[in-house]
Design a protein around this motif. Structure first.
Motif, mmCIF file in Angstrom:
data_model
loop_
_atom_site.group_PDB
_atom_site.id
_atom_site.type_symbol
_atom_site.label_atom_id
_atom_site.label_comp_id
_atom_site.label_asym_id
_atom_site.label_seq_id
_atom_site.Cartn_x
_atom_site.Cartn_y
_atom_site.Cartn_z
ATOM 1 N N ILE A 36 -3.483 7.128 -8.156
ATOM 2 C CA ILE A 36 -3.724 7.678 -6.647
ATOM 3 C C ILE A 36 -4.276 6.477 -6.086
ATOM 4 C CG2 ILE A 36 -5.083 9.235 -5.261
ATOM 5 C CD1 ILE A 36 -4.479 11.270 -7.302
ATOM 6 N N ASP A 37 -5.598 5.989 -6.581
ATOM 7 C CA ASP A 37 -6.098 4.719 -5.739
ATOM 8 C C ASP A 37 -5.344 3.813 -5.557
ATOM 9 O OD1 ASP A 37 -8.343 6.158 -5.851
ATOM 10 O OD2 ASP A 37 -9.265 4.984 -7.533
ATOM 11 N N GLU A 38 -4.321 3.250 -6.378
ATOM 12 C CA GLU A 38 -3.408 2.196 -6.174
ATOM 13 C C GLU A 38 -2.260 2.726 -4.917
ATOM 14 O OE1 GLU A 38 -1.401 1.568 -9.901
ATOM 15 O OE2 GLU A 38 -3.186 0.564 -10.871
ATOM 16 N N LEU A 39 -1.680 3.721 -5.317
ATOM 17 C CA LEU A 39 -1.013 4.179 -3.936
ATOM 18 C C LEU A 39 -1.289 4.241 -2.830
ATOM 19 C CD1 LEU A 39 1.511 6.603 -6.361
ATOM 20 C CD2 LEU A 39 1.876 4.374 -5.664
ATOM 21 N N GLN A 40 -2.578 4.965 -2.572
ATOM 22 C CA GLN A 40 -3.187 4.896 -1.247
ATOM 23 C C GLN A 40 -3.321 3.664 -0.803
ATOM 24 O OE1 GLN A 40 -7.066 6.984 -2.435
ATOM 25 N NE2 GLN A 40 -6.027 8.925 -1.325
ATOM 26 N N GLU A 41 -3.887 2.746 -1.671
ATOM 27 C CA GLU A 41 -3.956 1.083 -1.130
ATOM 28 C C GLU A 41 -2.603 0.939 -0.775
ATOM 29 O OE1 GLU A 41 -5.963 -2.221 -0.026
ATOM 30 O OE2 GLU A 41 -6.742 -0.570 -0.823
ATOM 31 N N GLU A 42 -1.491 1.161 -1.359
ATOM 32 C CA GLU A 42 -0.202 0.374 -1.198
ATOM 33 C C GLU A 42 0.381 1.140 0.247
ATOM 34 O OE1 GLU A 42 4.192 0.525 -3.257
ATOM 35 O OE2 GLU A 42 2.389 0.574 -4.686
ATOM 36 N N THR A 43 0.108 2.541 0.320
ATOM 37 C CA THR A 43 0.830 3.210 1.479
ATOM 38 C C THR A 43 -0.108 3.270 2.744
ATOM 39 O OG1 THR A 43 -0.123 5.334 0.754
ATOM 40 C CG2 THR A 43 2.228 4.974 -0.335
ATOM 41 N N GLY A 44 -1.489 2.969 2.511
ATOM 42 C CA GLY A 44 -2.259 2.847 3.775
ATOM 43 C C GLY A 44 -2.795 4.281 3.725
ATOM 44 N N ARG A 45 -2.644 5.267 3.021
ATOM 45 C CA ARG A 45 -3.113 6.740 3.044
ATOM 46 C C ARG A 45 -4.579 6.723 2.374
ATOM 47 N NH1 ARG A 45 1.434 11.253 2.443
ATOM 48 N NH2 ARG A 45 -0.455 12.505 2.947
ATOM 49 N N GLY A 46 -5.278 7.624 2.917
ATOM 50 C CA GLY A 46 -6.319 8.071 2.355
ATOM 51 C C GLY A 46 -7.614 7.058 2.694
ATOM 52 N N GLN A 47 -7.468 6.398 3.774
ATOM 53 C CA GLN A 47 -8.572 5.311 4.289
ATOM 54 C C GLN A 47 -9.449 6.191 5.281
ATOM 55 O OE1 GLN A 47 -6.562 1.834 5.515
ATOM 56 N NE2 GLN A 47 -5.774 1.564 3.330
#
Length: 73
Positions: free
Chosen positions: A62-73
């Motif tokens: 989840i952390d990796e994909l949030q970084e990749e997609t720009g979500r969760g910031q």
């Protein structure tokens, strides 16, 4: 002890974070909420997630994909 080092219990409090590899329940299957959010992020990133992912691995992914997609910031 300084108050700056006291776990406030608030989201984002660095003293409240624990490495997923140290979680006692990290080897258990991912929760429904983790799987749901992970699948949403994976779809957006064009990736697939195994159905048998653990809680700890799901958290890291989840952390990796949030970084990749720009979500969760």
């Amino acid at each position: 002890m300084s108050e700056a080092n006291v776990n406030t219990g608030q989201a984002g409090d660095p003293t409240a974070e624990k490495d997923p590899s140290d979680w006692v329940t990290g080897d258990e299957p991912a929760t429904g909420a983790q799987k749901s959010y992970l699948n949403t992020l994976a779809r957006q990133a064009g990736e697939e997630v195994p159905d048998d992912i653990t809680k700890a691995d799901a958290s890291v992914k989840i952390d990796e994909l949030q970084e990749e997609t720009g979500r969760g910031q």
